[in-house]
Design a protein around this motif. Structure first.
Motif, PDB file in Angstrom:
ATOM      1  N   GLY A  95       0.759  -1.205  -0.183  1.00 59.02           N
ATOM      2  CA  GLY A  95      -0.031   0.213   0.066  1.00 59.02           C
ATOM      3  C   GLY A  95       0.662   1.313   0.051  1.00 59.02           C
ATOM      4  N   ASN A  96       2.119   1.168  -0.138  1.00 57.95           N
ATOM      5  CA  ASN A  96       2.886   2.485  -0.084  1.00 57.95           C
ATOM      6  C   ASN A  96       3.069   3.087  -1.612  1.00 57.95           C
ATOM      7  OD1 ASN A  96       3.767   2.315   2.510  1.00 57.95           O
ATOM      8  ND2 ASN A  96       5.316   0.831   1.934  1.00 57.95           N
ATOM      9  N   ILE A  97       3.242   4.273  -1.613  1.00 57.81           N
ATOM     10  CA  ILE A  97       3.324   4.961  -2.963  1.00 57.81           C
ATOM     11  C   ILE A  97       4.634   4.557  -3.552  1.00 57.81           C
ATOM     12  CG2 ILE A  97       3.317   7.081  -3.989  1.00 57.81           C
ATOM     13  CD1 ILE A  97       2.457   8.499  -1.351  1.00 57.81           C
ATOM     14  N   ASN A  98       4.160   4.629  -4.922  1.00 59.22           N
ATOM     15  CA  ASN A  98       5.247   4.098  -5.891  1.00 59.22           C
ATOM     16  C   ASN A  98       5.747   5.556  -6.369  1.00 59.22           C
ATOM     17  OD1 ASN A  98       6.974   3.750  -8.179  1.00 59.22           O
ATOM     18  ND2 ASN A  98       5.790   2.091  -9.031  1.00 59.22           N
ATOM     19  N   MET A  99       6.898   5.902  -5.694  1.00 57.28           N
ATOM     20  CA  MET A  99       7.248   7.409  -5.878  1.00 57.28           C
ATOM     21  C   MET A  99       7.821   7.659  -7.376  1.00 57.28           C
ATOM     22  SD  MET A  99       6.678   9.452  -3.525  1.00 57.28           S
ATOM     23  CE  MET A  99       7.924  10.822  -3.516  1.00 57.28           C
ATOM     24  N   GLN A 100       8.505   6.880  -7.802  1.00 57.49           N
ATOM     25  CA  GLN A 100       8.884   6.756  -9.192  1.00 57.49           C
ATOM     26  C   GLN A 100       7.983   7.138  -9.999  1.00 57.49           C
ATOM     27  OE1 GLN A 100      11.800   6.351 -10.956  1.00 57.49           O
ATOM     28  NE2 GLN A 100      13.228   6.378  -9.498  1.00 57.49           N
ATOM     29  N   LYS A 101       6.831   6.263 -10.084  1.00 54.30           N
ATOM     30  CA  LYS A 101       5.828   6.161 -10.810  1.00 54.30           C
ATOM     31  C   LYS A 101       5.191   7.485 -11.107  1.00 54.30           C
ATOM     32  CE  LYS A 101       1.976   3.633 -12.694  1.00 54.30           C
ATOM     33  NZ  LYS A 101       0.952   2.616 -12.576  1.00 54.30           N
ATOM     34  N   ILE A 102       4.758   8.022  -9.647  1.00 55.73           N
ATOM     35  CA  ILE A 102       3.793   9.123  -9.630  1.00 55.73           C
ATOM     36  C   ILE A 102       4.743  10.448  -9.931  1.00 55.73           C
ATOM     37  CG2 ILE A 102       4.178   9.601  -6.929  1.00 55.73           C
ATOM     38  CD1 ILE A 102       0.986  10.156  -9.263  1.00 55.73           C
ATOM     39  N   SER A 103       5.858  10.324  -9.518  1.00 52.69           N
ATOM     40  CA  SER A 103       6.943  11.412 -10.066  1.00 52.69           C
ATOM     41  C   SER A 103       6.863  11.636 -11.377  1.00 52.69           C
ATOM     42  CB  SER A 103       8.375  11.224  -9.619  1.00 52.69           C
ATOM     43  OG  SER A 103       8.435  11.210  -8.182  1.00 52.69           O
ATOM     44  N   ASP A 104       7.041  10.517 -12.299  1.00 54.69           N
ATOM     45  CA  ASP A 104       6.993  10.481 -13.577  1.00 54.69           C
ATOM     46  C   ASP A 104       5.630  10.950 -14.163  1.00 54.69           C
ATOM     47  OD1 ASP A 104       9.241   9.497 -14.718  1.00 54.69           O
ATOM     48  OD2 ASP A 104       8.613   7.411 -14.379  1.00 54.69           O
ATOM     49  N   ILE A 105       4.452  10.489 -13.792  1.00 59.27           N
ATOM     50  CA  ILE A 105       3.276  10.825 -14.139  1.00 59.27           C
ATOM     51  C   ILE A 105       3.070  12.657 -14.029  1.00 59.27           C
ATOM     52  CG2 ILE A 105       0.866  10.817 -13.296  1.00 59.27           C
ATOM     53  CD1 ILE A 105       0.942   8.053 -12.768  1.00 59.27           C
ATOM     54  N   ILE A 106       3.367  13.184 -12.659  1.00 59.94           N
ATOM     55  CA  ILE A 106       3.419  14.390 -12.573  1.00 59.94           C
ATOM     56  C   ILE A 106       4.109  15.295 -13.463  1.00 59.94           C
ATOM     57  CG2 ILE A 106       3.966  16.333 -10.822  1.00 59.94           C
ATOM     58  CD1 ILE A 106       2.806  14.292  -8.716  1.00 59.94           C
ATOM     59  N   LEU A 107       5.442  14.935 -13.494  1.00 61.15           N
ATOM     60  CA  LEU A 107       6.433  15.550 -14.433  1.00 61.15           C
ATOM     61  C   LEU A 107       5.796  15.396 -16.060  1.00 61.15           C
ATOM     62  CD1 LEU A 107       9.928  14.687 -12.702  1.00 61.15           C
ATOM     63  CD2 LEU A 107       8.713  16.879 -13.060  1.00 61.15           C
ATOM     64  N   ASN A 108       5.626  14.218 -16.464  1.00 58.69           N
ATOM     65  CA  ASN A 108       4.889  14.221 -17.763  1.00 58.69           C
ATOM     66  C   ASN A 108       3.700  14.931 -18.107  1.00 58.69           C
ATOM     67  OD1 ASN A 108       7.008  12.531 -18.483  1.00 58.69           O
ATOM     68  ND2 ASN A 108       6.177  10.433 -17.921  1.00 58.69           N
ATOM     69  N   GLU A 109       2.973  15.005 -17.121  1.00 55.19           N
ATOM     70  CA  GLU A 109       1.601  15.673 -17.480  1.00 55.19           C
ATOM     71  C   GLU A 109       1.917  16.991 -17.700  1.00 55.19           C
ATOM     72  OE1 GLU A 109      -1.843  14.259 -15.675  1.00 55.19           O
ATOM     73  OE2 GLU A 109      -1.313  12.041 -16.072  1.00 55.19           O
ATOM     74  N   PHE A 110       2.881  17.608 -16.585  1.00 60.48           N
ATOM     75  CA  PHE A 110       3.124  19.208 -16.616  1.00 60.48           C
ATOM     76  C   PHE A 110       3.805  19.473 -18.218  1.00 60.48           C
ATOM     77  CE2 PHE A 110       6.528  22.017 -16.040  1.00 60.48           C
ATOM     78  CZ  PHE A 110       5.823  23.412 -15.913  1.00 60.48           C
ATOM     79  N   GLN A 111       4.673  18.836 -18.220  1.00 56.78           N
ATOM     80  CA  GLN A 111       5.604  18.882 -19.401  1.00 56.78           C
ATOM     81  C   GLN A 111       5.063  18.870 -20.606  1.00 56.78           C
ATOM     82  OE1 GLN A 111       9.056  16.406 -18.947  1.00 56.78           O
ATOM     83  NE2 GLN A 111       9.886  17.599 -17.232  1.00 56.78           N
ATOM     84  N   ASN A 112       3.883  17.983 -20.790  1.00 53.57           N
ATOM     85  CA  ASN A 112       3.195  17.846 -22.068  1.00 53.57           C
ATOM     86  C   ASN A 112       2.034  18.790 -22.037  1.00 53.57           C
ATOM     87  OD1 ASN A 112       4.919  15.743 -22.873  1.00 53.57           O
ATOM     88  ND2 ASN A 112       3.788  14.118 -21.791  1.00 53.57           N
ATOM     89  N   GLY A 113       1.913  19.530 -21.127  1.00 55.87           N
ATOM     90  CA  GLY A 113       0.834  20.635 -21.149  1.00 55.87           C
ATOM     91  C   GLY A 113      -0.656  20.115 -20.725  1.00 55.87           C
ATOM     92  N   LYS A 114      -0.573  18.878 -20.106  1.00 53.61           N
ATOM     93  CA  LYS A 114      -1.783  18.387 -19.954  1.00 53.61           C
ATOM     94  C   LYS A 114      -2.397  18.904 -18.387  1.00 53.61           C
ATOM     95  CE  LYS A 114      -2.203  14.438 -22.212  1.00 53.61           C
ATOM     96  NZ  LYS A 114      -0.824  13.573 -22.225  1.00 53.61           N
ATOM     97  N   LEU A 115      -1.779  19.728 -17.716  1.00 50.77           N
ATOM     98  CA  LEU A 115      -2.206  20.651 -16.678  1.00 50.77           C
ATOM     99  C   LEU A 115      -2.684  22.148 -17.191  1.00 50.77           C
ATOM    100  CD1 LEU A 115       0.350  19.435 -13.882  1.00 50.77           C
ATOM    101  CD2 LEU A 115      -1.885  19.012 -14.168  1.00 50.77           C
ATOM    102  N   GLY A 116      -2.377  22.457 -18.532  1.00 53.10           N
ATOM    103  CA  GLY A 116      -2.743  23.391 -18.959  1.00 53.10           C
ATOM    104  C   GLY A 116      -1.494  24.412 -19.068  1.00 53.10           C
ATOM    105  N   ARG A 117      -1.860  25.779 -19.446  1.00 47.66           N
ATOM    106  CA  ARG A 117      -0.510  26.614 -19.803  1.00 47.66           C
ATOM    107  C   ARG A 117      -0.147  27.158 -18.299  1.00 47.66           C
ATOM    108  NH1 ARG A 117      -1.942  29.471 -25.379  1.00 47.66           N
ATOM    109  NH2 ARG A 117      -0.473  30.807 -24.553  1.00 47.66           N
ATOM    110  N   ILE A 118       1.234  26.803 -18.018  1.00 42.99           N
ATOM    111  CA  ILE A 118       1.547  27.094 -16.718  1.00 42.99           C
ATOM    112  C   ILE A 118       2.832  28.061 -17.079  1.00 42.99           C
ATOM    113  CG2 ILE A 118       2.528  26.319 -14.638  1.00 42.99           C
ATOM    114  CD1 ILE A 118       0.325  24.214 -14.694  1.00 42.99           C
ATOM    115  N   THR A 119       3.073  29.024 -16.010  1.00 41.98           N
ATOM    116  CA  THR A 119       4.548  29.866 -15.998  1.00 41.98           C
ATOM    117  C   THR A 119       5.193  29.421 -14.797  1.00 41.98           C
ATOM    118  OG1 THR A 119       4.009  31.214 -17.843  1.00 41.98           O
ATOM    119  CG2 THR A 119       5.992  32.092 -16.510  1.00 41.98           C
TER     120      THR A 119
END
Ligand SMILES: Nc1nc2c(ncn2[C@@H]2O[C@H](COP(=O)(O)OP(=O)(O)OP(=O)(O)O)[C@@H](O)[C@H]2O)c(=O)[nH]1
Ligand SMILES: [Mg+2]
Length: 286
Positions: free
Chosen positions: A257-281
């Motif tokens: 039940g622990n967090i997969n830190m690698q996986k969630i870090s990838d998800i957050i970074l990829n979604e930000f870098q690919n613009g999935k979180l919208g336009r951010i400065t």
């Protein structure tokens, strides 16, 4: 986004050699185009750029503006305007803003024409060079601005090192190789910002650390995007708790039940870098 990461190691000897080459190349240049990442205009500026280009006229391209917060990009344009520098929002990957850059080059040249006329340079093309740190989009920009005529203009006789030029218009020629400058890595904040946008990778800073600080920034500055994208209420929550909640929602959990830190870090970074979180400065003008 992994293929975008630079693997270049900028050691002092390498930087000195690069600098010398660019200063040499600049002898042939009328106008410098400095490419910055619109999301991180401070971090993506080379620390020695002013010293390198000296009194050359410069135009700033705020590239990847499709990923940046539009209002803040406009504030950056005003910021540079107040300093007497023309800055232009560009999306090199779909040629948006490229026409404005061509106009700006012509306008900029009007102001320095006098100087060149005295040197007997009139009648020749305006010569432009693109400078920037890795991954800001130098190659994409050059391909975009040169699209109408990618044919090489040919070698210029009479210079020691033969250079290729790309014809942009009848009046403008572009040096075919961009000058790649080193990023600001000594400053921890800037290094972190460059890691957010994927310019420097996990070998420089731990990925989990990058994702944590990015999430912290987003919770503070773009809370509605986090709420919307991950369907999470943020009130009074610590960054780590939000991270854990996102991990559970996205199934980034390991046995026990622990967090997969690698996986969630990838998800957050990829979604930000690919613009999935919208336009951010990330960086605002002071
Ligand atoms: N969304 C978006 N992506 C862009 C834009 N310009 C470039 N890119 C992407 O950014 C990445 C880096 O672009 P390059 O043109 O290779 O950057 P570079 O400055 O030449 O990189 P180096 O040669 O490694 O120094 C690529 O994945 C491009 O597709 C843009 O305006 N918007
Ligand atoms: Mg390139």
């Amino acid at each position: 986004m992994n293929e975008n990461k630079t693997n270049i190691n900028w050691y002092p000897g390498h930087m000195a050699k690069t600098k010398k080459q660019i200063i040499e190349d600049l002898k042939l240049i009328d106008i410098v185009i400095e490419i910055l990442d619109a999301r991180v205009p401070l971090a993506s500026q080379n620390p020695d750029i002013e010293e390198i280009i000296k009194d050359k006229n410069k135009i700033i391209v705020l590239n990847k503006s499709d990923l940046a917060d539009n209002n803040i990009t406009n504030r950056w344009i005003d910021f540079y305007k107040n300093k007497g520098i023309k800055a232009i929002a560009v999306e090199s990957n779909n040629s948006k803003g490229i026409k404005d850059v061509i106009e700006a080059i012509k306008l900029e040249y009007e102001s320095i024409k006098e100087k060149y006329m005295q040197k007997g340079r009139i009648g020749k093309a305006i010569r432009v060079m693109v400078l920037g740190i890795p991954n800001v989009g130098k190659s994409t920009f050059i391909n975009s601005i040169a699209k109408r005529n990618t044919a090489k203009v040919g070698n210029k006789p009479g210079v020691t090192k033969q250079k290729q030029w790309i014809k942009v218009t009848n009046e403008i020629e572009l040096m075919d190789t961009p000058g790649m400058l080193w990023p600001k890595l000594e400053n921890k904040t800037y290094a972190m910002h460059l890691a957010f946008v994927g310019t420097i990778g996990e070998n420089a800073i731990d990925k989990e650390e990058i994702a944590y600080y990015l999430l912290e920034y987003l919770i503070k500055n773009y809370p509605e995007r986090i709420t919307e994208r991950f369907n999470i209420e943020l009130e009074e929550k610590e960054t780590m708790d939000v991270l854990e909640e996102i991990a559970r929602k996205r199934g980034a959990i390991i046995s026990g039940g622990n967090i997969n830190m690698q996986k969630i870090s990838d998800i957050i970074l990829n979604e930000f870098q690919n613009g999935k979180l919208g336009r951010i400065t990330i960086e605002l003008p002071r």
